[in-house]
Design a protein around this motif. Structure first.
Motif, PDB file in Angstrom:
ATOM      1  N   TYR A 155      14.120   8.250  -2.325  1.00  0.00           N
ATOM      2  CA  TYR A 155      15.156   7.663  -2.874  1.00  0.00           C
ATOM      3  C   TYR A 155      15.650   8.490  -4.058  1.00  0.00           C
ATOM      4  O   TYR A 155      14.897   9.548  -4.293  1.00  0.00           O
ATOM      5  CB  TYR A 155      14.828   6.307  -3.584  1.00  0.00           C
ATOM      6  N   ARG A 202       9.153  12.724  -8.109  1.00  0.00           N
ATOM      7  CA  ARG A 202       7.845  13.406  -7.321  1.00  0.00           C
ATOM      8  C   ARG A 202       8.686  14.101  -6.082  1.00  0.00           C
ATOM      9  O   ARG A 202       8.436  15.402  -5.940  1.00  0.00           O
ATOM     10  CB  ARG A 202       7.195  12.253  -6.536  1.00  0.00           C
ATOM     11  N   PHE A 250      15.313   2.651   0.303  1.00  0.00           N
ATOM     12  CA  PHE A 250      13.813   2.387  -0.106  1.00  0.00           C
ATOM     13  C   PHE A 250      13.360   1.105   0.429  1.00  0.00           C
ATOM     14  O   PHE A 250      14.153  -0.082   0.011  1.00  0.00           O
ATOM     15  CB  PHE A 250      13.702   2.770  -1.442  1.00  0.00           C
ATOM     16  N   ASN A 275      11.594   3.567   4.714  1.00  0.00           N
ATOM     17  CA  ASN A 275       9.942   4.024   4.996  1.00  0.00           C
ATOM     18  C   ASN A 275       9.046   2.896   5.465  1.00  0.00           C
ATOM     19  O   ASN A 275       8.034   3.090   5.296  1.00  0.00           O
ATOM     20  CB  ASN A 275       9.908   4.385   3.244  1.00  0.00           C
ATOM     21  N   LYS A 276       9.794   1.627   5.654  1.00  0.00           N
ATOM     22  CA  LYS A 276       8.753   0.741   6.339  1.00  0.00           C
ATOM     23  C   LYS A 276       9.426   0.494   7.807  1.00  0.00           C
ATOM     24  O   LYS A 276       8.901  -0.432   8.402  1.00  0.00           O
ATOM     25  CB  LYS A 276       9.030  -0.497   5.631  1.00  0.00           C
ATOM     26  N   GLY A 291       3.927   5.176   4.666  1.00  0.00           N
ATOM     27  CA  GLY A 291       4.996   4.223   4.509  1.00  0.00           C
ATOM     28  C   GLY A 291       5.591   4.783   2.863  1.00  0.00           C
ATOM     29  O   GLY A 291       6.329   3.965   2.010  1.00  0.00           O
ATOM     30  N   LYS A 292       4.813   5.979   2.278  1.00  0.00           N
ATOM     31  CA  LYS A 292       5.306   6.209   1.005  1.00  0.00           C
ATOM     32  C   LYS A 292       6.418   7.449   0.940  1.00  0.00           C
ATOM     33  O   LYS A 292       6.308   8.182   2.020  1.00  0.00           O
ATOM     34  CB  LYS A 292       4.014   6.643   0.007  1.00  0.00           C
ATOM     35  N   VAL A 293       7.192   7.621  -0.020  1.00  0.00           N
ATOM     36  CA  VAL A 293       7.997   8.733  -0.316  1.00  0.00           C
ATOM     37  C   VAL A 293       7.534   9.489  -1.560  1.00  0.00           C
ATOM     38  O   VAL A 293       7.079   8.675  -2.494  1.00  0.00           O
ATOM     39  CB  VAL A 293       9.350   8.310  -0.310  1.00  0.00           C
ATOM     40  N   PRO A 294       7.976  10.634  -1.631  1.00  0.00           N
ATOM     41  CA  PRO A 294       8.650  11.473  -0.831  1.00  0.00           C
ATOM     42  C   PRO A 294       7.676  11.736   0.558  1.00  0.00           C
ATOM     43  O   PRO A 294       6.427  11.736   0.369  1.00  0.00           O
ATOM     44  CB  PRO A 294       8.828  12.750  -1.552  1.00  0.00           C
ATOM     45  N   GLU A 306       2.816  12.961   0.264  1.00  0.00           N
ATOM     46  CA  GLU A 306       2.086  13.345  -0.992  1.00  0.00           C
ATOM     47  C   GLU A 306       2.781  14.612  -1.310  1.00  0.00           C
ATOM     48  O   GLU A 306       3.184  15.778  -0.887  1.00  0.00           O
ATOM     49  CB  GLU A 306       0.676  14.060  -0.964  1.00  0.00           C
ATOM     50  N   SER A 307       3.680  14.414  -2.575  1.00  0.00           N
ATOM     51  CA  SER A 307       4.821  15.390  -3.115  1.00  0.00           C
ATOM     52  C   SER A 307       4.080  16.690  -3.526  1.00  0.00           C
ATOM     53  O   SER A 307       4.543  17.655  -3.257  1.00  0.00           O
ATOM     54  CB  SER A 307       5.198  14.465  -4.344  1.00  0.00           C
ATOM     55  N   LYS A 322       3.354  -5.594  -4.332  1.00  0.00           N
ATOM     56  CA  LYS A 322       3.243  -4.242  -4.907  1.00  0.00           C
ATOM     57  C   LYS A 322       3.358  -4.157  -6.650  1.00  0.00           C
ATOM     58  O   LYS A 322       3.859  -4.984  -7.136  1.00  0.00           O
ATOM     59  CB  LYS A 322       4.503  -3.501  -4.510  1.00  0.00           C
ATOM     60  N   LYS A 365       5.726   0.661  -8.483  1.00  0.00           N
ATOM     61  CA  LYS A 365       6.289   1.249  -7.488  1.00  0.00           C
ATOM     62  C   LYS A 365       7.720   0.496  -6.996  1.00  0.00           C
ATOM     63  O   LYS A 365       8.330   0.900  -6.359  1.00  0.00           O
ATOM     64  CB  LYS A 365       5.149   0.976  -6.397  1.00  0.00           C
ATOM     65  N   GLN A 398      10.907   1.278  -9.955  1.00  0.00           N
ATOM     66  CA  GLN A 398      11.514   2.565 -10.173  1.00  0.00           C
ATOM     67  C   GLN A 398      12.388   2.876  -9.042  1.00  0.00           C
ATOM     68  O   GLN A 398      13.434   3.224  -9.356  1.00  0.00           O
ATOM     69  CB  GLN A 398      10.136   3.662 -10.007  1.00  0.00           C
TER      70      GLN A 398
HETATM   71  N1  LIG Z   1       0.872  10.295  -4.594  1.00  0.00           N
HETATM   72  C1  LIG Z   1       2.033  10.093  -3.980  1.00  0.00           C
HETATM   73  C2  LIG Z   1       2.637   8.934  -4.313  1.00  0.00           C
HETATM   74  C3  LIG Z   1       4.032   8.541  -3.536  1.00  0.00           C
HETATM   75  C4  LIG Z   1       4.157   7.219  -3.955  1.00  0.00           C
HETATM   76  O1  LIG Z   1       3.617   6.176  -4.352  1.00  0.00           O
HETATM   77  N2  LIG Z   1       5.424   6.735  -3.780  1.00  0.00           N
HETATM   78  C5  LIG Z   1       6.271   5.571  -3.923  1.00  0.00           C
HETATM   79  C6  LIG Z   1       7.335   5.379  -4.513  1.00  0.00           C
HETATM   80  S1  LIG Z   1       7.270   6.480  -6.054  1.00  0.00           S
HETATM   81  C7  LIG Z   1       6.314   4.957  -2.486  1.00  0.00           C
HETATM   82  O2  LIG Z   1       6.896   5.399  -1.723  1.00  0.00           O
HETATM   83  N3  LIG Z   1       6.141   3.250  -2.541  1.00  0.00           N
HETATM   84  C8  LIG Z   1       6.293   2.665  -1.319  1.00  0.00           C
HETATM   85  C9  LIG Z   1       5.105   1.586  -1.019  1.00  0.00           C
HETATM   86  O3  LIG Z   1       4.107   1.791  -1.818  1.00  0.00           O
HETATM   87  O4  LIG Z   1       5.273   1.036  -0.098  1.00  0.00           O
HETATM   88  C10 LIG Z   1       3.016  11.564  -4.127  1.00  0.00           C
HETATM   89  O5  LIG Z   1       3.010  12.187  -5.074  1.00  0.00           O
HETATM   90  O6  LIG Z   1       3.804  11.488  -3.325  1.00  0.00           O
END
Ligand SMILES: N[C@@H](CCC(=O)N[C@@H](CS)C(=O)NCC(=O)O)C(=O)O
Lengths: 421, 173
Positions: A9, A14, A37, A41-42, A53-56, A69-70, A236, A240, A243
């Motif tokens: 997003y 990150r 977002f 990612n889902k 399912g996380k970003v980046p 993992e950023s 959640k 998370k 933001q």
């Molecule tokens: N440790 C990971 C953290 C990534 C993370 O937590 N991303 C969050 C957004 S800031 C996310 O995508 N959350 C979606 C979810 O938890 O479903 C990194 O540094 O990339």
């Protein structure tokens, strides 16, 4: 040199790690356009590549390198100079990256987020977080008293990662009096912020100008919005959830070049007598007792077709909100199909025991998704069956799906429906 | 120690890989050289000229800030070379500037840093450990500048063994 797409997003600190590293190294990293977002990612397609399912998240141009993992992404797109010349230097870079994640990030979030209204304000917690972050920053200050940059005498990935991790704190809570106690860290932070490759990602980092104040209204507002947007994000953590929500605001969306106007792929097919818009209007305004008979009265089987679609991987559907995101995500990607298509897609059952299926109507007799390359993302995750408009069980299916009633084949009850119109 | 400035000009010329001409003092005791048949006078002007023939492009602001530092150095360095007590005060002023700034003119390496490093080299070299301790930011900066490519071609880097530096950063060389 690395080339690929970064899913994120907008304004994700990150993601900045990789974007800044790419500016230094010359790697060709583009932010994925149209990322939503919580939806993109889902989506099944995303989760297949990035199960967390996380970003980046990063995908190389040839699709062979998939990373989440950023820090790892930033490492991948870095040049040798950013990574460090020898094992000892590389290990030092890694040391600072881990340190940022464990010593800076949690404290920074816990201190900053309540002031942004995206976490409940608890004086004790905020005070503790503040002490924790300041203690960590003292260590950093000592290090930078005798060194210009974190590792060696040049900018490395360590500087980029620690810098990105501290952006929120410098913007929102480290006010001038506090900065005066962290002279070397502040010197270093300003120098990084002024580097051309950093500025091309983050043109202006405005440093906090006064001690932060807590605004309970802000939190209440954001918390209220959360409810309206449904329960899908309830499970959640506030961090998370909120933001990205802030970042999703329209005015903050990244500038994307407008796509040139494209011809509607349906234009190549005969119009027939069925008017999609009229039907949709009727469906939206009238009760199904009226709109379903209207549908059958107007439907033109010569030029339009009815399809039954069933999601192929029901065992992957864990949470109801994820399934709903899957459906709305697909609708979004099929946006340009809306004009000449209609669908009701339903979720049956509950968490960890559900299925998705729907009834679709569109112009033409073939699977419409092949008409445009934009439409090919999701449809293969569904089994498609063309329905005979004259058959009695087609009447029943249309009845059930358009009116959101009935069960799926396994007898799971209707849970939620989404209309594509 | 006026020869100091002639030598510094040569070092800067070497750093930028440009000819410096025949550097000498004219009858008014002003440092002078001739480049492309043009006579150039004054330490600051010559240094800026070398940088620009070396391909360095400066914004108006960077140019003025650099000029200011170069003039400041030219004005006091002889006295500092001759008088250790004066030298310490001179270095402390520069140290103060380097507390909040990574480089002399702000956020990036400039011709002022390069020139200052060569000008200050013999003065910093004479400092005792305790004296070095009192100019930590200058030490940090010196360490950084001499680690940049092409800076230490004609003389070895200074060993900056302050207590603080040696505890926190064991010498690499
Ligand atoms: N440790 C990971 C953290 C990534 C993370 O937590 N991303 C969050 C957004 S800031 C996310 O995508 N959350 C979606 C979810 O938890 O479903 C990194 O540094 O990339």
């Amino acid at each position: 040199m690395a080339a690929g797409v970064l899913y994120t997003y907008p304004e994700n600190f990150r993601a900045y790690k990789a974007l800044i590293a790419a500016q230094y190294s010359g790697a060709d990293v583009k932010v994925a356009p149209n990322f939503v977002f919580g939806e993109t990612n889902k989506s099944a397609e995303f989760l297949k590549k990035f199960p967390a399912g996380k970003v980046p998240a990063y995908e190389s141009a040839d699709g062979k390198v998939l990373l989440s993992e950023s820090n790892a992404i930033a490492y991948y797109v870095s040049s040798a100079a950013l990574r460090g010349a020898d094992a000892a230097t590389q290990a030092s870079v890694w040391q600072w990256a881990s340190w940022a994640d464990s010593e800076l990030l949690p404290a920074s979030c816990a201190w900053v987020f309540p002031y942004l209204g995206i976490m409940q304000f608890n004086k004790q917690n905020v005070e503790r977080a503040k002490q924790d972050l300041l203690a960590a920053l003292k260590v950093l200050d000592g290090h930078l008293l005798t060194r210009t940059f974190l590792v060696g005498e040049r900018i490395t990935l360590a500087d980029i990662i620690v810098f990105c991790t501290l952006i929120h704190a410098f913007q929102h809570v480290l006010e001038p009096a506090t900065r005066a106690t962290l002279v070397s860290v502040t010197r270093w932070f300003n120098t990084l912020a002024a580097q051309a490759p950093v500025r091309s990602v983050l043109p202006d980092v405005a440093l906090c100008s006064a001690p932060p104040t807590y605004d309970p209204k802000k939190y209440a507002e954001l918390a209220g919005n959360k409810k309206e947007s449904g329960d899908k994000k309830k499970e959640k953590k506030a961090e998370k959830k909120e933001q990205p929500k802030k970042a999703q605001k329209e005015e903050e969306a990244p500038l994307e070049p407008k796509e040139p106007a494209q011809a509607d792929p349906f234009d190549s097919l005969p119009k027939g007598t069925f008017n999609m818009d009229d039907f949709k209007r009727c469906y939206s305004n009238e009760d199904e007792a009226k709109s379903i008979p209207y549908f059958w009265e107007k439907f033109d089987p010569e030029n339009y077709s009815i399809w039954y679609a069933e999601y192929k991987y029901p065992e992957e559907l864990a949470k109801v909100f994820m399934s709903c995101n899957l459906i709305t995500g697909m609708f979004q990607r099929l946006d340009k199909m809306r004009k000449q298509a209609f669908a009701s897609v339903c979720l049956f059952g509950g968490d960890n025991d559900s299925s998705i299926s729907g009834v679709w109507v569109w112009r033409g007799q073939e699977l419409a998704f092949t008409l445009s390359p934009d439409w090919q993302i999701d449809y293969e995750s569904y089994a498609w069956r063309k329905l005979d408009p004259a058959a009695p069980d087609t009447k029943q299916l249309v009845q059930d799906y358009f009116s959101w009633s009935g069960t799926d084949k396994q007898g799971r009850k209707f849970n939620q429906g989404k209309i594509f119109k | 120690m006026s020869a100091c400035n002639v030598q510094v000009i040569k070092q800067i010329g070497k750093y930028y890989n440009v000819p410096v001409g025949t550097v000498c003092y004219n009858t008014d005791k002003v440092l002078t050289t001739v480049l492309n048949k043009q006579s150039i006078e004054g330490f600051a002007t010559i240094v800026l000229k070398l940088a620009s023939s070396g391909g360095v492009k400066l914004s108006q602001e960077q140019m003025l800030l650099s000029y200011q530092w170069l003039e400041h150095l030219a004005m006091y360095v002889n006295q500092a070379s001759a008088n250790p007590a004066f030298a310490l005060g001179f270095l402390k002023d520069i140290n103060k500037a380097l507390e909040k700034n990574t480089y002399l003119t702000g956020q990036s390496l400039s011709v002022a840093d390069i020139a200052a490093y060569y000008v200050l080299y013999p003065i910093v070299k004479r400092l005792s450990v305790t004296e070095l301790e009192s100019v930590m930011h200058l030490s940090r900066w010196t360490r950084h500048i001499q680690a940049q490519p092409r800076v230490c071609t004609s003389q070895p880097p200074l060993t900056l063994n302050t207590l603080n530096l040696s505890i926190l950063a064991p010498a690499v060389h």
